[in-house]
Structure formats: C-alpha cells, structure tokens
Design an enzyme around this catalytic site. Structure first.
Site, mmCIF file in Angstrom:
data_model
loop_
_atom_site.group_PDB
_atom_site.id
_atom_site.type_symbol
_atom_site.label_atom_id
_atom_site.label_comp_id
_atom_site.label_asym_id
_atom_site.label_seq_id
_atom_site.Cartn_x
_atom_site.Cartn_y
_atom_site.Cartn_z
ATOM 1 N N VAL A 196 -6.279 -3.211 3.848
ATOM 2 C CA VAL A 196 -5.478 -2.033 5.288
ATOM 3 C C VAL A 196 -4.430 -2.108 4.101
ATOM 4 C CG1 VAL A 196 -4.288 -5.111 5.920
ATOM 5 C CG2 VAL A 196 -4.380 -3.117 7.356
ATOM 6 N N LYS A 197 -3.731 -2.973 3.105
ATOM 7 C CA LYS A 197 -2.417 -3.035 2.603
ATOM 8 C C LYS A 197 -2.399 -1.593 1.862
ATOM 9 C CE LYS A 197 -1.089 -7.100 3.114
ATOM 10 N NZ LYS A 197 -0.159 -7.502 2.990
#
Length: 453
Positions: free
Chosen positions: A43-44
């Site tokens: 998700v980063k």
C-alpha cells in the site's frame, strides 16, 4: 495499444476480494483490499509517489537530490520505484527487527540501507528516527521524507484508496479495518469514507508494545505501554501527525503470536499470500466480530506481500523458536524430534572432572549422563561441578564417580509430556529417552520450556 508510460502508472486500482473460510465465524460480508497488486507489492507505493511529487512541487526535493527515510521496508520500496523513475538517490534507514527479505529487496532496487537497533528510545541517537534526521542534515541536496508527520501520506489515501473502496463497494461499506503504523492509511481512507457516510465505523489494529489503543481511549501517552514487539508494520512508540484519532472509532490489540499464526492462515485458507500486518488485521477482525451484523460490508486492508516474511512468519524454525508454531507437543518424542539424530554426550566414571567440563564447553550443554560398562550409573550437572570446585580447587583432577549425582530417569518415546515434566526437580535437571537398540537421547528443562505454547 494499452500500456503504462512507466511503472508508477500501475499503482492503485487494487482488487477487492471476498474472504471465506478464515472469516467463517463473522456474520457479515468481509472483503480484503489486496494492496500487494501494487508494483512495489504494498500500500505504501501510493503515498511514496504523493510525498515525492508534493516535495518536488514546493521545492523541498530538487533535481538529482537524495531522498532519506526511516522505514520498516515497504515505504522504502515505494520510494525506490519513484526514485528510479525520477532520477533520485535513496537512503533507507531501517530497524534491525525487520525481515532480511525487506533489506535485500531495498538493496536490489538501488537503495542504500542503514540498519539501526530496535530496542532504543525514539530520541536515542541510534534510533532510526534520529539516524534519518542526522543523515538528512549531513547529506548535501537531500530531503528527509518523514512519513510519520508528512501529511501527503494520509492525503494520498484520501485521494486514492478511500475513493477506490467506496466505488468498489458501491457505497455499501459499513466498516473499515486496518493496521495502524504511520496512520496515513486509516486517516486518509477514514476521512474520505466518513465524508461519504458518517455512520461508517473505522477500526484500527494495534499491537502490544504500542501506545495507540490506550491513547485513543484515555488521552494518556503511557510510556509503560512501550516495549519491544515482533509484529511488523503496525504500532508505534510515538504519535505520528498522520494519525487522526478523531476519525477512529476504536482499536483492538493483537499479540505477536496471533499475528504470525493468522498471517500463515490467510495463505493456507484463502490462497492470498500477504504479510504480517494482514495476519494481525484478520485476528483483530475476529476479536471485533460482535460489532458486525449480517447486512454489513466490512473491508479489511492487506498492506503487503508474504514474500517479505519467508524467513520469519513463513519459516517453521523461526516460528518454533518463538513458540508460535501450532504443534501438538504431547509426548517425549515430540520434544526431541528436531534434534533426535544428535549423539548423546556421556562421560565415564573413571574419567576426570576436567573431561566433563571440557565436553560441556565444547557442546554447550549443562548436563551429562555418567556411564560404566553396565550402563547409566550417574549424572553430572554444571551447578554441581561449580559447587564442588568452590569447595575443592583440585576437583578437576578427580574421577567423575567421586562427584557424580544420581542417574537421570529414563522414559520411553511415547511417554506423555506431563509425565516427563513431573520427573524434573531441584535434584534432577534432565530426563533420558530410550530410543531403542541401546540408544538414548536427553531432554532438559530448556527443551520442555521450548515446547510450551
């Protein structure tokens, strides 16, 4: 033709997948937002692009500059992809509790990796917070990202992740459950969803050793809550600016063991190979099950890929060493199965005490059975030898038979572990297991403790 101009354009629009077996006891529709489909497998990636583009826009990051960040690994990967495409150098400062896979991956995509100790205060000059800031001050033309307090972090999820989830659920989402680390995901997604429907509940998953849950409930930053933990990617010993506690309806804490066990369960029961924080999220979800009704739509976010944990949560030896592997240790043979092929170290009655001491040093053991031509006739223990040495400095040259204690009890392979445990006492620190054909193995208190789950 349908193609992307570079790898960054493939970030986002990750799938929403229905969970089945692992959430069977939850009376609601549970959907996983699987962020491993991003090119950096987490998700980063989303906030890495946003933070860099915002820094470029206001002049904090200049052409050819060096990006510096303290990371648990995933943010570093996202930053690395952007740095490659945009032509920046990258230094990632990482704590030594993170998996080797994360460090190797960062190096593979061109990042310089600096490893710092985990068990130090955030203000300690050795901490990865302090080292990141120092490197940024010392490195010419550099920019310190500071994902914890960089509000572009949560803004990325407000602009991207939140709208995706709202659209994918056709606005029917009732609960969002996610692990909380920097706070960007829960705050950005939470803000967007609550703007669409204020009744949507936002739940954060915390870990033991982190301050979030108590701070949210009491407003107290309790330093007694802070201690070292194994779970990666969630929990903090600081209060990042990206954590907007007003958007969060509640927290639940998950143990290191449960997080690790459920990380493996997700792969085995759903075929979704995801990381440590996902395991914590699923266990947290089950802990919150009384909050969900049949018509609810619960979205849980899976942060990263299981490939970053193959040497840890997906490694039986690593799990077993920490008492995390769910095995049925019921018999003597279960306790010794991992080292049953090792030779039993013995000492003979006429050998000298110095020989026993040398064997203890060489093999790093504390108890040795004593034998003569008839079999086991005694035992020596490092504590007894030390006591004898204190009383008589010449004991090293005495025969073993003069200082040995009673022989260790002998049990069969199928002896229940409860019966084996009863044989340990102040006078007896080991038990022998009869393997048959004249062979034996030893069980120590350390073996029994290691088998306790």
């Amino acid at each position: 033709m349908d193609f992307s101009n570079n790898i960054l354009e493939t970030i986002g629009n990750t799938p929403l997948v229905k969970l089945n077996k692992i959430v069977a006891e939850i009376d609601a529709l549970v959907l996983a937002k699987v962020e491993t489909f991003n090119p950096g497998n987490s998700v980063k990636d989303r906030m890495a692009v946003k933070m860099i583009e915002d820094a470029e826009a206001d002049g904090r990051l200049k052409p050819g500059g060096t990006i510096i960040e303290g990371t648990s690994g995933n943010t570093g990967m996202g930053l690395a992809l952007v740095a490659i495409v945009k032509g920046y150098k990258l230094i990632c400062v990482i704590s030594d509790k993170q998996s080797k896979e994360k460090m190797d991956i960062l190096r593979a995509v061109g990042a310089k990796v600096v490893v710092c100790p985990t068990d130090v205060e955030p203000t300690d000059p050795r901490s990865y917070y302090s080292v990141s800031k120092r490197l940024a001050e010392e490195t010419p033309n550099s920019w310190y990202v500071n994902q914890y307090d960089n509000m572009s972090n949560s803004l990325a999820h407000y602009e991207q992740t939140g709208p995706e989830i709202w659209k994918q659920t056709d606005g029917k989402i009732t609960h969002f459950v996610v692990g909380v680390g920097t706070g960007g995901t829960i705050s950005g997604v939470g803000k967007y969803l609550k703007e669409q429907n204020p009744n949507i509940k936002i739940w954060g998953i915390d870990t033991y050793g982190s301050v979030f849950k108590k701070y949210h409930e009491t407003g107290i930053f309790d330093e007694n809550e802070i201690y070292s933990y194994i779970t990666e990617g969630i929990g903090e010993d600081i209060l990042p600016k990206n954590v907007d506690f007003s958007l969060i309806d509640g927290f639940t804490k998950v143990t290191d063991k449960d997080a690790a066990v459920y990380t493996r369960k997700i792969a085995l029961e759903e075929g979704i190979f995801v990381g440590n924080s996902a395991g914590a999220c699923i266990k947290g979800l089950l802990q919150l099950k009384e909050h969900f009704k049949p018509d609810d739509v619960v979205v849980v976010l899976f942060h990263d890929s299981g490939s970053r944990y193959v040497g840890k949560m997906f490694n039986d030896d690593w799990m077993r060493e920490r008492g995390f592997l769910e095995e049925n240790i019921t018999k003597a043979e279960d306790v010794i199965k991992d080292h049953i092929d090792k030779e039993l170290i013995v000492v003979r009655t006429e050998e000298l005490v110095s020989h026993a001491i040398e064997r203890m040093r060489k093999y790093k053991i504390s108890q040795i059975p004593v034998v003569d031509i008839n079999g086991f006739v005694g035992s020596v223990d490092e504590t007894d030898l030390f006591r004898s040495y204190v009383e008589d400095k010449n004991v090293a040259e005495k025969p073993i038979k003069e200082v040995m204690g009673k022989p260790f009890p002998i049990v069969k392979l199928g002896t229940p572990i409860e019966e084996v445990s009863k044989l340990f006492s102040k006078e007896n620190d080991a038990v022998l297991v009869d393997l048959g054909n004249g062979h034996h193995h030893i069980i120590t208190k350390y073996d029994i403790i290691g088998a306790i789950k």
